[in-house]
Design a protein around this motif. Structure first.
Motif: not given
Length: 267
Positions: A236-254
């Motif tokens: 299965p393809v990873p679900h677009r969680t906050a991390t894979t979409a680029g945001r973790v609980h309001g925090t922008l990943v690099p």
């Protein structure tokens, strides 16, 4: 600190990167298994040519386009043939490696998924190489095709009788095409750019190259695509969680910070 810069809270859904040393050892091990498996499939010359005649006759029976139509485009000048041979020789491994490195650094969850899919496709391909040795069309006189690599260069293969580095009777399926298609699929899935569908040009160009240089039949690419489709259905393809979409609980990943910086710079 504001919501854009504070670190992700403990227990968030951030995806940890797999340990680098372990991944390097794993990829190196898979590569050695791949090379060893190809060597096991050598020595079946008669069977490989018999299978080549069967594949060629089958393609004509089901009215697949002639590989010669693609090759004729390359033979209009030495430059096109040389360019196609260079693409065949120089793009396959570097493009796949660059794809995995980028996913490892920027999309860890997608990296693990892509690595598993590529490993599954490669393992299935090795099994087919053992069960169904196949001479490429450049070796089969009935095709009327020429060995463009030997005629115009560069060539990654030596004389089949003395070549100890590769198994030239492992045409089906085409890992050149299977890996290229996975690179495109992986980048389409892991990115959000409106231009991401242009990555499909890579497998399309690879398809034209492997057929035009007479290294593969159309059927080799079709089987590779089928194996990839099966692997994608099972893994299965990873679900677009906050991390894979680029945001973790309001925090922008690099990756997301980079994207917003680019947008802001263009305003």
């Amino acid at each position: 600190m504001n919501a854009r810069t504070e670190p992700a809270p403990a227990g968030s859904d951030a995806i940890a990167r797999p340990p680098l040393v372990r991944e390097l050892l794993l990829v190196a091990g898979l590569f050695l298994v791949y090379k060893f498996g190809r060597q096991l499939a050598t020595g079946h010359t008669g069977e490989a040519f018999d299978n080549a005649h069967r594949v060629w006759d089958f393609e004509r029976a089901v009215h697949l386009p002639g590989e010669g139509a693609v090759q004729s485009l390359l033979l209009h000048g030495d430059g096109l043939a040389h360019l196609a041979n260079t693409y065949y020789a120089a793009v396959h491994f570097p493009a796949t490696a660059a794809f995995l490195i980028w996913l490892y650094l920027r999309r860890p969850a997608h990296y693990v998924w892509a690595r598993r899919v590529l490993a599954a496709v490669t393992a299935a391909a090795l099994a087919l190489h053992l069960l169904f040795p196949l001479a490429p069309p450049r070796m089969l006189a009935a095709t009327g095709l020429v060995d463009t690599a030997r005629m115009y260069g560069p060539s990654v293969y030596g004389d089949p009788a003395t070549d100890s580095l590769s198994n030239q009777f492992a045409a089906m399926p085409s890992l050149h095409f299977g890996w290229a298609l996975m690179v495109a699929v992986g980048l389409v899935v892991a990115t959000r750019s409106r231009w991401r569908w242009l990555w499909l040009a890579h497998p399309l160009l690879t398809l034209l190259v492997i057929v035009g240089t007479a290294n593969h039949y159309w059927l080799d690419a079709i089987v590779a695509a089928a194996l990839l489709g099966l692997a994608l259905a099972v893994i299965p393809v990873p679900h677009r969680t906050a991390t894979t979409a680029g945001r973790v609980h309001g925090t922008l990943v690099p990756a997301q910070r980079d994207e917003q910086a680019l947008v802001g710079a263009g305003r």
